[in-house]
Design a protein around this motif. Sequence first.
Motif, mmCIF file in Angstrom:
data_model
loop_
_atom_site.group_PDB
_atom_site.id
_atom_site.type_symbol
_atom_site.label_atom_id
_atom_site.label_comp_id
_atom_site.label_asym_id
_atom_site.label_seq_id
_atom_site.Cartn_x
_atom_site.Cartn_y
_atom_site.Cartn_z
ATOM 1 N N ALA A 24 -48.401 -9.203 -2.383
ATOM 2 C CA ALA A 24 -49.483 -10.081 -2.843
ATOM 3 C C ALA A 24 -49.663 -9.999 -4.349
ATOM 4 N N ALA A 25 -49.502 -8.817 -4.912
ATOM 5 C CA ALA A 25 -49.628 -8.671 -6.362
ATOM 6 C C ALA A 25 -48.522 -9.413 -7.096
ATOM 7 N N LEU A 27 -46.730 -11.963 -5.969
ATOM 8 C CA LEU A 27 -46.927 -13.402 -5.791
ATOM 9 C C LEU A 27 -48.085 -13.929 -6.628
ATOM 10 N N SER A 28 -49.182 -13.195 -6.660
ATOM 11 C CA SER A 28 -50.322 -13.664 -7.452
ATOM 12 C C SER A 28 -50.002 -13.663 -8.938
ATOM 13 N N THR A 29 -49.217 -12.705 -9.380
ATOM 14 C CA THR A 29 -48.832 -12.669 -10.786
ATOM 15 C C THR A 29 -47.921 -13.850 -11.127
ATOM 16 N N LEU A 31 -47.824 -16.796 -9.465
ATOM 17 C CA LEU A 31 -48.456 -18.089 -9.207
ATOM 18 C C LEU A 31 -49.670 -18.375 -10.087
ATOM 19 N N ILE A 32 -50.408 -17.349 -10.469
ATOM 20 C CA ILE A 32 -51.635 -17.556 -11.255
ATOM 21 C C ILE A 32 -51.324 -17.317 -12.726
ATOM 22 N N VAL A 41 -60.766 -8.817 -12.386
ATOM 23 C CA VAL A 41 -59.567 -8.569 -11.580
ATOM 24 C C VAL A 41 -59.709 -7.262 -10.809
ATOM 25 N N VAL A 45 -59.587 -7.184 -6.866
ATOM 26 C CA VAL A 45 -58.429 -6.532 -6.246
ATOM 27 C C VAL A 45 -58.815 -5.255 -5.514
ATOM 28 N N TRP A 79 -51.851 -3.399 -4.208
ATOM 29 C CA TRP A 79 -51.992 -4.529 -5.118
ATOM 30 C C TRP A 79 -52.320 -4.038 -6.528
ATOM 31 N N LEU A 83 -50.213 -4.338 -10.286
ATOM 32 C CA LEU A 83 -50.814 -4.978 -11.454
ATOM 33 C C LEU A 83 -50.856 -4.028 -12.651
#
Length: 92
Positions: A24-25, A27-29, A31-32, A41, A45, A79, A83
């Motif tokens: 998830a980390a 992918l979020s990095t 995509l966002i 954050v 998180v 996650w 990050l």
Amino acid sequence: MIPLPRAWLLTSSMLVGAAVGVVAAVLSTLLIQASIRPDMVIALVLGVPSVLGLLMVMIAGQRWVTALGAFLIAFAPGWFAVLVLIQVVHGA
């Protein structure tokens, strides 16, 4: 009394939770792209999954709910670790 699942199931759910947190980390990095304040954050998180997981463990009436709560509790550190690692590698 908190209904505890078998040890292998609880351990497995926590291991899978940490792995899903890592995914998830990443992918979020990817995509966002928005700039978000670091304190927000950290709150999102670490705070949200941990509070939800602890709440699920505390009010659990069945063993699978306890395992799901443990999954959420383990999700947050996986996650957060990725990050932090991304920030360290980029020198920020």
